[in-house]
Design an enzyme around this catalytic site. Structure first.
Site, short mmCIF file in Angstrom:
data_model
loop_
_atom_site.label_atom_id
_atom_site.label_comp_id
_atom_site.label_asym_id
_atom_site.label_seq_id
_atom_site.Cartn_x
_atom_site.Cartn_y
_atom_site.Cartn_z
N ASN A 81 0.80 -1.22 0.00
CA ASN A 81 0.00 0.00 0.00
C ASN A 81 0.84 1.27 0.00
OD1 ASN A 81 -2.48 1.73 0.77
ND2 ASN A 81 -1.11 2.02 2.51
N TYR A 146 2.82 10.54 -11.08
CA TYR A 146 1.99 9.57 -10.37
C TYR A 146 1.28 8.66 -11.36
CZ TYR A 146 -1.26 7.85 -6.77
OH TYR A 146 -1.98 7.07 -5.90
N LYS A 150 1.65 4.51 -11.30
CA LYS A 150 0.53 3.60 -11.08
C LYS A 150 0.23 2.76 -12.33
CE LYS A 150 -0.11 4.48 -6.78
NZ LYS A 150 0.14 3.44 -5.75
N THR A 181 -7.35 11.28 1.65
CA THR A 181 -6.17 11.08 2.48
C THR A 181 -5.26 12.29 2.26
OG1 THR A 181 -4.85 9.97 0.79
CG2 THR A 181 -6.35 8.58 2.10
#
Length: 267
Positions: A81, A146, A150, A181
């Site tokens: 994670n 990013y 991913k 988050t």
């Protein structure tokens, strides 16, 4: 759920929510995080073993898995994670940010997967879950680094799954949408949409462990939308993106609101 489950990046956010949800289901959870103090605090609150882990270091990751198994028994599930999300114009991304993002988001997942497979394949069982992102299939201005990381996680996960699928080990990817988050600090939500909560991703992981499958998008309805959008002409897709504000979300953000997060991921 009588499984031993280790989670990286579990001192906060999606990782912590997942640890909490799995423990509530009866799993034995082991928390790992590069922030040892935060990991110990989270573990203390949950009544779970907690250890430091730097996912970019083979020595550290190996020690974490060894400590997890010593504390809780043979590992049934590893959830990779840990991840970071630098944002902003591609021309403003430093080489240091690029290397660190890829080291944590990509090499950390690869390393964790390989180390877990070394333990699981001889036993003929286990499950590795890599937390990817819809950003791996939906590309957004201000999120190039990013997006790239991913996309790599999704490709790596699927290829590994195919390689070991007949040897008793499941390998899966979870693709969350924007989630509330620290990663999205200082940014707006897409127009007309609300961000997911860490608990939504945690619930998906719990479901995935109970019924393994190659990939899960959270929320599920976005998976259908992504597949449909892939059939649309480029101009239509870009028009839809502009209507949602996706062309500006990660370019026009509040740097002050991201200051603490940026300092932490560069620390």
């Amino acid at each position: 759920m009588s499984k031993v489950i280790a989670i990286t990046g579990a001192a906060r956010g999606i990782g912590l929510a997942t640890a909490r949800a799995l423990k509530a289901k009866g799993a034995t959870v082991v928390i790992g995080d590069i922030d040892e103090a935060a990991a110990k605090e989270a573990g203390g609150r949950l009544g779970a073993a907690a250890f430091p882990v730097d996912v970019t270091s083979r020595e550290s990751f190996t020690a974490f898995l060894a400590a997890a198994e010593e504390a809780a028994g043979p590992l049934d599930v590893l959830i990779n994670n840990a991840g970071i999300m630098p944002i902003g114009p591609v021309t403003g991304e430093s080489d240091a940010d690029a290397r660190r993002c890829l080291d944590i988001n990509v090499h950390g997942v690869m390393l964790g997967t390989k180390l877990a497979l070394e333990r699981m394949l001889p036993r003929g069982g286990g499950h590795i879950i890599n937390i990817a992102s819809l950003a791996g299939v939906l590309y957004t201005p201000g999120l190039a680094l990013y997006n790239a990381s991913k996309a790599a996680v999704i490709g790596f996960t699927e290829a590994t799954r195919l390689e070991v699928q007949d040897r008793g080990v499941h390998v899966s990817a979870v693709l969350p949408t924007f989630t509330n988050t620290d990663l999205v600090a200082g940014t707006a939500s897409p127009k007309g949409q609300k961000n997911a909560e860490p608990e939504d991703i945690a619930a998906a992981v719990v479901e995935l462990i109970g019924r393994p499958r190659p990939q899960m998008v959270v929320p599920r309805k976005l998976g259908r939308q992504v597949r449909i959008s892939g059939l649309l002409p480029e101009k239509v897709r870009q028009s839809m993106s502009r209507k949602l504000g996706l062309d500006k979300i990660f370019l026009e953000y509040d740097p002050e609101a991201r200051k603490a997060y940026d300092a932490r991921i560069r620390g």
